[in-house]
Design a protein around this motif. Structure first.
Motif, PDB file in Angstrom:
ATOM      1  N   PRO A 182       0.759  -1.183   0.006  1.00 11.57           N
ATOM      2  CA  PRO A 182      -0.066   0.025   0.044  1.00 11.57           C
ATOM      3  C   PRO A 182       0.909   1.131   0.113  1.00 11.57           C
ATOM      4  O   PRO A 182       1.886   1.231   0.444  1.00 11.57           O
ATOM      5  CB  PRO A 182      -0.914  -0.055   1.337  1.00 11.57           C
ATOM      6  N   GLY A 183       0.240   2.402  -0.563  1.00 20.36           N
ATOM      7  CA  GLY A 183       0.974   3.508  -0.670  1.00 20.36           C
ATOM      8  C   GLY A 183       0.404   4.688  -1.365  1.00 20.36           C
ATOM      9  O   GLY A 183      -0.733   4.272  -2.235  1.00 20.36           O
ATOM     10  N   THR A 184       1.111   5.652  -1.881  1.00 21.61           N
ATOM     11  CA  THR A 184       0.492   6.754  -2.578  1.00 21.61           C
ATOM     12  C   THR A 184       1.511   6.959  -3.731  1.00 21.61           C
ATOM     13  O   THR A 184       2.649   7.014  -3.495  1.00 21.61           O
ATOM     14  CB  THR A 184       0.151   8.079  -1.954  1.00 21.61           C
ATOM     15  N   LEU A 185       0.948   6.803  -4.996  1.00 23.59           N
ATOM     16  CA  LEU A 185       1.760   6.991  -6.280  1.00 23.59           C
ATOM     17  C   LEU A 185       3.056   8.103  -6.282  1.00 23.59           C
ATOM     18  O   LEU A 185       4.245   7.581  -6.508  1.00 23.59           O
ATOM     19  CB  LEU A 185       1.107   6.818  -7.452  1.00 23.59           C
ATOM     20  N   PRO A 186       2.524   9.153  -6.274  1.00 22.02           N
ATOM     21  CA  PRO A 186       3.457  10.023  -6.112  1.00 22.02           C
ATOM     22  C   PRO A 186       4.853  10.064  -5.331  1.00 22.02           C
ATOM     23  O   PRO A 186       5.867  10.715  -5.395  1.00 22.02           O
ATOM     24  CB  PRO A 186       3.079  11.314  -6.090  1.00 22.02           C
ATOM     25  N   TYR A 187       4.645   9.368  -4.263  1.00 21.64           N
ATOM     26  CA  TYR A 187       5.817   9.231  -3.085  1.00 21.64           C
ATOM     27  C   TYR A 187       6.555   7.804  -3.492  1.00 21.64           C
ATOM     28  O   TYR A 187       7.434   7.388  -2.329  1.00 21.64           O
ATOM     29  CB  TYR A 187       5.256   9.410  -1.799  1.00 21.64           C
ATOM     30  N   ARG A 188       6.254   6.890  -4.308  1.00 21.35           N
ATOM     31  CA  ARG A 188       6.935   5.624  -4.544  1.00 21.35           C
ATOM     32  C   ARG A 188       8.031   5.847  -5.046  1.00 21.35           C
ATOM     33  O   ARG A 188       8.313   6.859  -6.059  1.00 21.35           O
ATOM     34  CB  ARG A 188       5.850   4.802  -5.520  1.00 21.35           C
ATOM     35  N   SER A 189       9.262   5.124  -4.564  1.00 24.79           N
ATOM     36  CA  SER A 189      10.702   5.292  -5.036  1.00 24.79           C
ATOM     37  C   SER A 189      10.896   4.865  -6.329  1.00 24.79           C
ATOM     38  O   SER A 189       9.981   3.860  -6.962  1.00 24.79           O
ATOM     39  CB  SER A 189      11.351   4.545  -3.839  1.00 24.79           C
ATOM     40  N   PRO A 190      11.991   5.187  -6.937  1.00 28.92           N
ATOM     41  CA  PRO A 190      12.398   4.874  -8.163  1.00 28.92           C
ATOM     42  C   PRO A 190      12.611   3.269  -8.258  1.00 28.92           C
ATOM     43  O   PRO A 190      12.594   2.652  -9.156  1.00 28.92           O
ATOM     44  CB  PRO A 190      13.748   5.724  -8.677  1.00 28.92           C
ATOM     45  N   GLU A 191      13.386   2.863  -6.938  1.00 29.74           N
ATOM     46  CA  GLU A 191      13.725   0.987  -6.980  1.00 29.74           C
ATOM     47  C   GLU A 191      12.476   0.513  -7.019  1.00 29.74           C
ATOM     48  O   GLU A 191      12.561  -0.638  -7.431  1.00 29.74           O
ATOM     49  CB  GLU A 191      14.451   1.094  -5.851  1.00 29.74           C
ATOM     50  N   ALA A 192      11.198   1.052  -6.521  1.00 29.88           N
ATOM     51  CA  ALA A 192      10.128   0.443  -6.516  1.00 29.88           C
ATOM     52  C   ALA A 192       9.594   0.202  -7.796  1.00 29.88           C
ATOM     53  O   ALA A 192       8.916  -0.942  -8.365  1.00 29.88           O
ATOM     54  CB  ALA A 192       8.819   0.705  -5.748  1.00 29.88           C
ATOM     55  N   TRP A 193       9.579   1.293  -8.777  1.00 28.66           N
ATOM     56  CA  TRP A 193       9.035   1.324 -10.043  1.00 28.66           C
ATOM     57  C   TRP A 193      10.043   0.377 -10.788  1.00 28.66           C
ATOM     58  O   TRP A 193       9.443  -0.252 -11.724  1.00 28.66           O
ATOM     59  CB  TRP A 193       9.230   2.842 -10.658  1.00 28.66           C
ATOM     60  N   ALA A 194      11.280   0.297 -10.503  1.00 33.04           N
ATOM     61  CA  ALA A 194      12.192  -0.574 -11.341  1.00 33.04           C
ATOM     62  C   ALA A 194      11.753  -1.921 -11.310  1.00 33.04           C
ATOM     63  O   ALA A 194      12.038  -2.714 -12.024  1.00 33.04           O
ATOM     64  CB  ALA A 194      13.623  -0.134 -11.001  1.00 33.04           C
ATOM     65  N   TYR A 195      11.667  -2.253  -9.922  1.00 32.50           N
ATOM     66  CA  TYR A 195      11.174  -3.633  -9.551  1.00 32.50           C
ATOM     67  C   TYR A 195       9.917  -4.096 -10.259  1.00 32.50           C
ATOM     68  O   TYR A 195      10.094  -5.236 -10.805  1.00 32.50           O
ATOM     69  CB  TYR A 195      11.039  -3.805  -7.900  1.00 32.50           C
TER      70      TYR A 195
END
Length: 576
Positions: A182-195
């Protein structure tokens, strides 16, 4: 038991009693979670979050996880949980979390007003990081750091990080179904998106957030406070521009807002680095860097960050909310997220704050009385009928017995001084018996209280004789009293501190009461939990001001002691 239908679930009525507190209204609600404003018997306001247990094993487990995290985390910059339990007690359907109630704006409401200085903004971020350092040291990741989950306490002026509903403790099993926690998209880290890109379509792939994700979110928060915007603009389709988050450097804050000092900008941009290694080694290192930065004399700390922004709106006009140590917005969010497991919460538009609905402000009404309102009145609480007399007619004398009954009926529902004044008729008092001599505690009581239960000598907790407030209660020599609100080991009378429930709510305390010089004294020597477990104890009776004994109340008579429904007990090692 049939599962609840959350959208059709009505809020509990005002006056409902949960864990010793009385419901006064709703602070916010979502698909599954409702947060109530409640008042304790001492007159203090808290927030009480009610989480259902009958909505599936995963969601029930998350309710228990939030409870355990709240008990684990204790710090001035973290929202404090002061109690927990199940309700109703006879057939539990909910977990309730009793939380500190914080009056104040969210961090963005506070930080983006005209005249807010650079130093003030850095101080608030430093306080958030201090709270995160405590969380990370306890191996807990918040996973949803953002301005809506940070409140600026009007009383202390400090930032408080709230809502651990989606937090994760290292070693716990994964509850989330889907790629991301769970979380809010604009605060998601680059490493999370990369994964996510690397493991797209892979069955069972799940990104596990760590401390570096929380620090990246702090960078987003700081960037917003400095510039009034997010580090990256939304993509053309309206969602997150993942390419920008992965590969582009945010526009330096001082180009967006010339009032941003370069030294503060450097910290912000380092927090927004593309990898955890490019940020700070941890929250402690970030805290130390902010402390060193704050100590620099070459930064104009008193300069306003947003001097040309519109003036700050008055709290009433803006609708500042009485918010709990769990953000009401997050309570709503938790409910929505529970409703659709694994679904992301995307902002409807890039600004203002993305995320979930915010609860309506509390009604502008006079503050409630210090004592909790009584529950539904009994049948004998109806107004007393009086025979209308003509002015010239003589007023007949009323028999003392009838007069006393009429006075008592007329006084039902009053509290405090008003009740004493109303009950001003002469009262009989119970016959005094010789006070018992000094007495040793039961064998093993002191060791049981201090070692087994974890209590300390002198520790105090509230107790009561009745669920109904505003009416005195009749007790005799052996009437038991009951613990409410979970007696936590190490907790003080106001509910601060403590990490272990020593005696759960509704534990029965048995002993003896006696009258001396117009006061009722008590010695309790046995504690019996709702499950039937008994402990030898040594507890003396106190009033709400922590004086030994209770004042005899109007209505007392020989063989009948009338006392307030609420009292306290204190741990002692001998009865004086």
């Amino acid at each position: 038991m049939a599962a609840l239908n959350p959208p059709d679930t009505s809020p509990l009525p005002v006056g409902t009693r949960i864990g010793g507190d009385v419901v006064e209204g709703v602070l916010g609600r979502g698909g599954f979670a409702i947060v109530y404003r409640v008042r304790s018997p001492e007159g203090r306001l808290f927030a009480l979050k009610l989480l259902p247990l009958d909505v599936g094993p995963e969601r029930a487990e998350r309710a228990w996880r939030e409870l355990s995290l709240g008990m684990l985390l204790r710090h001035a910059n973290l929202g404090r949980q002061v109690g927990a339990g199940q309700w109703p007690e006879d057939e539990p359907r909910f977990v309730w979390l009793k939380l500190e109630l914080i009056e104040g704006p969210t961090l963005d409401e506070w930080g983006l007003t005209s005249g807010r200085t650079v130093g003030e903004v850095v101080d608030r971020v430093l306080e958030v990081v201090r709270g995160l350092a405590v969380m990370h040291e306890a191996r807990v990741v918040h996973r949803d750091v953002k301005e809506a989950n940070i409140l600026v306490h009007l009383r202390t002026g400090q930032a408080v990080l709230v809502d651990f509903g989606v937090g994760y403790h290292e070693g716990d099993p994964t509850l989330t179904k889907g790629m991301f926690p769970p979380g809010t998209l604009p605060y998601r880290s680059p490493e999370a998106w990369a994964y996510g890109r690397a493991h797209a379509g892979e069955p069972g792939a799940h990104y596990r957030a760590g401390p570096g994700d929380d620090l990246y979110a702090v960078g987003v928060v700081l960037y917003r406070l400095l510039t009034g915007r997010f580090p990256f603009r939304p993509a053309e389709h309206g969602g997150e521009d993942v390419e920008a988050v992965l590969h582009q450097t945010p526009l330096p804050p001082h180009l967006v807002n010339p009032n941003v000092p370069r030294a503060v900008e450097e910290v912000c941009l380092r927090l927004l680095a593309k990898t955890p290694e490019g940020r700070y080694p941890g929250a402690v290192a970030l805290f130390e860097a902010l402390e060193e930065l704050r100590a620099r004399t070459d930064v104009a700390w008193t300069a306003p960050l947003h001097p040309e922004r519109r003036p700050a709106v008055k709290p009433r006009a803006r609708g500042w909310r009485m918010l709990a140590a769990v953000s009401v917005g997050l309570a709503v969010a938790l409910g929505v997220w529970w409703l659709t497991p694994g679904q992301e919460m995307a902002p409807a538009e890039p600004a203002p704050e993305p995320g979930w609905a915010v609860a309506a402000p509390l009604p502008e009404a006079p503050p409630p009385p210090a004592a909790a309102p009584p529950l539904a009145p009994r049948k004998d609480s109806a107004p007393v009928k009086q025979t209308q007399q003509t002015p010239s007619a003589p007023q007949p004398e009323t028999a003392p017995k009838r007069r006393g009954a009429a006075v008592r009926n007329a006084c039902l529902g009053l509290t405090g001084a008003a009740l004493q004044a109303c009950m001003g008729a002469p009262q009989q008092v119970p016959a005094e018996r010789p006070a018992p001599p000094p007495q040793a505690c039961p064998a093993g009581a002191v060791e049981t209280m201090t070692s087994t239960l974890g209590l300390s000598l002198g520790e105090i907790t509230p107790v009561d004789w009745s669920d109904v407030r505003g009416r005195y209660v009749h007790v005799n020599e052996d009437t038991p009293v009951y613990v409410f609100g979970h007696w936590e080991a190490g907790a003080d009378p106001q509910g601060y501190g403590g990490y272990k429930v020593a005696l759960p709510t509704k534990t029965q305390l048995n002993g003896r009461l006696y009258v001396k010089e117009g006061r009722v004294y008590g010695r309790f020597t046995e504690a019996r939990t709702p499950l039937g477990v008994t402990y030898p104890v040594c507890l003396e009776l106190l009033d709400s001001s922590e004086n030994v004994g209770l004042e005899l109340r109007p209505g007392s008579a020989p063989g009948k002691m009338m006392v307030s429904p609420v009292a306290r007990v204190r741990v002692v090692n001998r009865f004086p």
